[in-house]
Design a protein around this motif. Structure first.
Motif, PDB file in Angstrom:
ATOM      1  N   ALA A 192       0.715  -1.139  -0.079  1.00 31.28           N
ATOM      2  CA  ALA A 192      -0.003  -0.124  -0.028  1.00 31.28           C
ATOM      3  C   ALA A 192       0.955   1.212   0.027  1.00 31.28           C
ATOM      4  N   TRP A 193       1.951   1.297   0.889  1.00 28.24           N
ATOM      5  CA  TRP A 193       2.873   2.193   0.718  1.00 28.24           C
ATOM      6  C   TRP A 193       3.506   2.755  -0.473  1.00 28.24           C
ATOM      7  N   GLN A 194       3.802   1.733  -1.271  1.00 30.39           N
ATOM      8  CA  GLN A 194       4.559   1.814  -2.359  1.00 30.39           C
ATOM      9  C   GLN A 194       3.580   2.104  -3.552  1.00 30.39           C
ATOM     10  N   GLY A 195       2.365   1.910  -3.317  1.00 30.91           N
ATOM     11  CA  GLY A 195       1.263   1.954  -4.382  1.00 30.91           C
ATOM     12  C   GLY A 195       1.275   0.903  -5.235  1.00 30.91           C
ATOM     13  N   ILE A 196       1.656  -0.221  -5.023  1.00 32.08           N
ATOM     14  CA  ILE A 196       1.638  -1.639  -5.845  1.00 32.08           C
ATOM     15  C   ILE A 196       0.163  -1.938  -6.221  1.00 32.08           C
ATOM     16  N   ASP A 197      -0.220  -1.829  -7.472  1.00 28.63           N
ATOM     17  CA  ASP A 197      -1.657  -2.024  -7.820  1.00 28.63           C
ATOM     18  C   ASP A 197      -1.453  -3.321  -8.569  1.00 28.63           C
ATOM     19  N   GLN A 198      -0.591  -3.912  -9.092  1.00 27.94           N
ATOM     20  CA  GLN A 198      -0.535  -5.193  -9.781  1.00 27.94           C
ATOM     21  C   GLN A 198       0.476  -6.177  -9.357  1.00 27.94           C
ATOM     22  N   LEU A 199      -0.060  -7.172  -8.796  1.00 32.75           N
ATOM     23  CA  LEU A 199       0.885  -8.133  -8.106  1.00 32.75           C
ATOM     24  C   LEU A 199       1.124  -9.437  -8.851  1.00 32.75           C
ATOM     25  N   VAL A 200       2.445  -9.558  -9.420  1.00 32.32           N
ATOM     26  CA  VAL A 200       2.515 -10.870 -10.274  1.00 32.32           C
ATOM     27  C   VAL A 200       3.820 -11.779  -9.476  1.00 32.32           C
ATOM     28  N   ARG A 201       3.264 -12.757  -9.074  1.00 32.76           N
ATOM     29  CA  ARG A 201       4.031 -13.691  -8.039  1.00 32.76           C
ATOM     30  C   ARG A 201       3.920 -15.331  -8.216  1.00 32.76           C
ATOM     31  N   GLY A 202       4.718 -16.020  -7.456  1.00 30.84           N
ATOM     32  CA  GLY A 202       4.681 -17.478  -7.288  1.00 30.84           C
ATOM     33  C   GLY A 202       3.286 -17.815  -6.817  1.00 30.84           C
ATOM     34  N   ALA A 203       2.886 -19.100  -7.192  1.00 33.88           N
ATOM     35  CA  ALA A 203       1.750 -19.690  -6.789  1.00 33.88           C
ATOM     36  C   ALA A 203       1.684 -20.081  -5.419  1.00 33.88           C
ATOM     37  N   ASP A 204       3.033 -20.318  -4.847  1.00 34.64           N
ATOM     38  CA  ASP A 204       3.082 -20.596  -3.174  1.00 34.64           C
ATOM     39  C   ASP A 204       2.437 -19.620  -2.509  1.00 34.64           C
ATOM     40  N   LEU A 205       2.212 -18.426  -2.970  1.00 31.51           N
ATOM     41  CA  LEU A 205       1.779 -17.345  -2.111  1.00 31.51           C
ATOM     42  C   LEU A 205       0.310 -17.151  -2.553  1.00 31.51           C
ATOM     43  N   LEU A 206      -0.361 -18.128  -3.424  1.00 34.98           N
ATOM     44  CA  LEU A 206      -1.925 -17.874  -3.501  1.00 34.98           C
ATOM     45  C   LEU A 206      -2.689 -18.202  -2.502  1.00 34.98           C
ATOM     46  N   ALA A 207      -2.493 -19.101  -1.428  1.00 33.25           N
ATOM     47  CA  ALA A 207      -3.232 -19.382  -0.181  1.00 33.25           C
ATOM     48  C   ALA A 207      -2.985 -18.270   0.854  1.00 33.25           C
ATOM     49  N   SER A 208      -1.872 -17.298   0.677  1.00 38.13           N
ATOM     50  CA  SER A 208      -1.611 -16.261   1.502  1.00 38.13           C
ATOM     51  C   SER A 208      -2.594 -15.032   1.161  1.00 38.13           C
ATOM     52  N   THR A 209      -3.111 -14.938  -0.078  1.00 34.80           N
ATOM     53  CA  THR A 209      -3.817 -13.631  -0.529  1.00 34.80           C
ATOM     54  C   THR A 209      -5.065 -13.483   0.242  1.00 34.80           C
ATOM     55  N   PRO A 210      -5.860 -14.297   0.358  1.00 37.27           N
ATOM     56  CA  PRO A 210      -7.230 -14.169   1.401  1.00 37.27           C
ATOM     57  C   PRO A 210      -6.736 -13.648   2.651  1.00 37.27           C
ATOM     58  N   ARG A 211      -5.709 -13.894   3.279  1.00 41.53           N
ATOM     59  CA  ARG A 211      -5.304 -13.176   4.422  1.00 41.53           C
ATOM     60  C   ARG A 211      -4.841 -11.738   4.381  1.00 41.53           C
ATOM     61  N   GLN A 212      -4.237 -11.562   3.183  1.00 35.76           N
ATOM     62  CA  GLN A 212      -3.710 -10.142   2.653  1.00 35.76           C
ATOM     63  C   GLN A 212      -5.091  -9.160   2.537  1.00 35.76           C
ATOM     64  N   LEU A 213      -5.960  -9.894   1.754  1.00 32.12           N
ATOM     65  CA  LEU A 213      -7.157  -9.149   1.393  1.00 32.12           C
ATOM     66  C   LEU A 213      -7.820  -8.812   2.627  1.00 32.12           C
ATOM     67  N   LEU A 214      -7.807  -9.750   3.520  1.00 32.26           N
ATOM     68  CA  LEU A 214      -8.442  -9.282   4.701  1.00 32.26           C
ATOM     69  C   LEU A 214      -8.155  -8.264   5.683  1.00 32.26           C
ATOM     70  N   LEU A 215      -6.497  -8.367   5.612  1.00 31.07           N
ATOM     71  CA  LEU A 215      -5.977  -7.327   6.311  1.00 31.07           C
ATOM     72  C   LEU A 215      -6.066  -5.873   5.479  1.00 31.07           C
ATOM     73  N   GLN A 216      -5.917  -5.906   4.235  1.00 36.74           N
ATOM     74  CA  GLN A 216      -6.384  -4.730   3.429  1.00 36.74           C
ATOM     75  C   GLN A 216      -7.488  -4.046   3.558  1.00 36.74           C
ATOM     76  N   GLN A 217      -8.604  -5.076   3.928  1.00 34.65           N
ATOM     77  CA  GLN A 217      -9.874  -4.580   4.227  1.00 34.65           C
ATOM     78  C   GLN A 217      -9.932  -3.969   5.478  1.00 34.65           C
ATOM     79  N   SER A 218      -9.289  -4.560   6.458  1.00 29.96           N
ATOM     80  CA  SER A 218      -9.436  -4.183   7.945  1.00 29.96           C
ATOM     81  C   SER A 218      -8.605  -2.659   8.024  1.00 29.96           C
ATOM     82  N   LEU A 219      -7.627  -2.500   7.268  1.00 32.10           N
ATOM     83  CA  LEU A 219      -6.833  -1.412   7.386  1.00 32.10           C
ATOM     84  C   LEU A 219      -7.333  -0.260   6.661  1.00 32.10           C
ATOM     85  N   GLY A 220      -8.620  -0.505   5.728  1.00 34.15           N
ATOM     86  CA  GLY A 220      -9.033   0.545   4.767  1.00 34.15           C
ATOM     87  C   GLY A 220      -8.055   0.717   3.590  1.00 34.15           C
TER      88      GLY A 220
END
Length: 310
Positions: A192-220
C-alpha cells in the motif's frame, strides 16, 4: 513514496528474501512481474524482504541484486528494505488493535499443535486466547481476529478464488513471539505504501492472498490485482528452490536461465541466437499473461535444472 502519489496506472514489484542466491524459481516470478509491468508501460520496484534477520544469509541481498542487474532487470525508484520499516508495521498493528481486531496470545507452537486440527498450511489456531489470556500466562504473540465468511478474488492466471480464512487458517499471527512482525502484515503495509496495484508472483503465495485481502480490508487499503504464476518443480514434484538439484542463476551467463523461465511461462520463443538485449525487446513486446499456464505443464528435469547456472 505512497499509494496514489502520482505514479503510472501500473506499478508492480519483486520482493525476494535474502536467504540465498537468486534461484530459478525466483527468476520465474521476477521475469513474469517485470515483463507484465513493462508491457503495460508501468513501473517495477524491488523490495528486499529481510524482516526476519534470523533467516538472512550475509551477502545474499547484494548477490540477488547483482544477479538481477546482470540479467537485465532495471528497477524504478529506491530499493526498500523491510528491516528498516518496523515502525510502519507497528503503527498498522496499533490501528488494528484500536479497532478491537487483535488480541494477545500466550500459546506456544507445541501447545497449538497439540490442540489444533490440521489445515492446508499447518495447524489451525483453536482460539485458546481469543477470550483473554489464561490465568498466569503472558502474551507471546499478537493475532488477528477472523470471522466466518468467504474472501473472494479473481486471479488473472488461477481464476476465481475463495477462502474462509477463519475456517482454513484461523486467527493468524501479526507479531511473532520474538517481536518480529509477520510477513502477512508487512507485505500488506508495504504494498500500500509503495502504491503497488498489480501483483505478479509465485503460486506458493496464492493461499496467503485471502489473509492479505482481509488485512487490506481491515486497514482500509485498496486491493491490488493478483496473478500467481505456476511454481517450478522437479520430477519429484518438489518446489525447485528446495530441490537438491536447484542451482543459482549464473550472473555471468544469465540468458540460458531467462530463456528457460520464459518457456516455463508459456511465452513465444525469441528469435534463435538472440543476445540478452534482444531477448528483453522480444519479451516486453510479446508478453501475454493469458499464455501463462495455471499449473505447470511439465516438470523440469533436475539434471537440466542443475545446468541452468553453469
Amino acid at each position: 513514496m505512497a499509494a496514489g502519489a502520482g505514479h503510472p496506472p501500473y506499478r508492480g514489484r519483486f520482493a525476494p528474501s535474502p536467504t540465498g542466491a537468486l534461484h530459478f524459481g525466483s527468476l520465474i516470478a521476477a521475469l513474469a512481474s517485470y515483463a507484465d509491468a513493462r508491457a503495460h508501460g508501468g513501473e517495477w520496484l524491488v523490495r528486499m524482504e529481510d524482516l526476519d534477520r534470523t533467516r538472512e544469509i550475509p551477502g545474499a541481498a547484494d548477490a540477488i541484486l547483482r544477479t538481477l542487474n546482470a540479467c537485465g532487470f532495471r528497477w524504478d525508484g529506491p530499493l526498500v528494505y523491510q528491516s528498516r520499516r518496523t515502525q510502519a508495521y507497528a503503527a498498522a498493528l496499533e490501528r488494528l488493535s484500536e479497532r478491537g481486531l487483535t488480541y494477545p496470545c500466550a500459546c506456544s507452537r507445541t501447545e497449538i499443535a497439540r490442540l489444533a486440527r490440521d489445515g492446508s498450511e499447518g495447524p489451525i489456531y483453536p482460539g485458546t486466547c481469543r477470550g483473554g489470556l489464561p490465568p498466569g500466562r503472558l502474551a507471546r504473540s499478537i493475532r488477528l481476529r477472523t470471522y466466518p465468511g468467504d474472501i473472494r478474488f479473481q486471479d488473472r492466471i488461477q481464476g476465481a478464488q475463495r477462502q474462509d480464512v477463519a475456517a482454513a487458517v484461523g486467527d493468524f499471527v501479526l507479531r511473532r513471539a520474538d517481536g518480529i512482525h509477520a510477513y502477512q502484515l508487512a507485505v500488506v503495509v508495504d504494498d500500500a505504501w509503495q502504491g503497488i496495484d498489480q501483483l505478479v508472483r509465485g503460486a506458493d503465495l496464492l493461499a496467503s492472498t485471502p489473509r492479505q485481502l482481509l488485512l487490506q480490508q481491515s486497514l482500509g487499503l485498496r486491493h491490488p490485482t493478483y496473478a500467481h504464476v505456476p511454481l517450478a518443480v522437479d520430477r519429484a514434484g518438489r518446489k525447485l528452490s528446495k530441490s537438491l538439484a536447484a542451482a543459482p542463476v549464473d550472473p555471468a551467463d544469465p540468458l540460458p536461465a531467462l530463456l528457460c523461465a520464459w518457456a516455463w511461462l508459456g511465452q513465444r520463443p525469441p528469435p534463435a541466437g538472440c543476445a540478452l538485449s534482444g531477448f528483453w525487446r522480444h519479451a516486453i513486446r510479446t508478453w501475454c499473461c493469458a499464455r501463462v499456464p495455471a499449473i505447470a505443464c511439465a516438470c523440469i528435469d533436475p539434471e537440466a535444472s542443475a545446468s541452468i547456472g553453469t
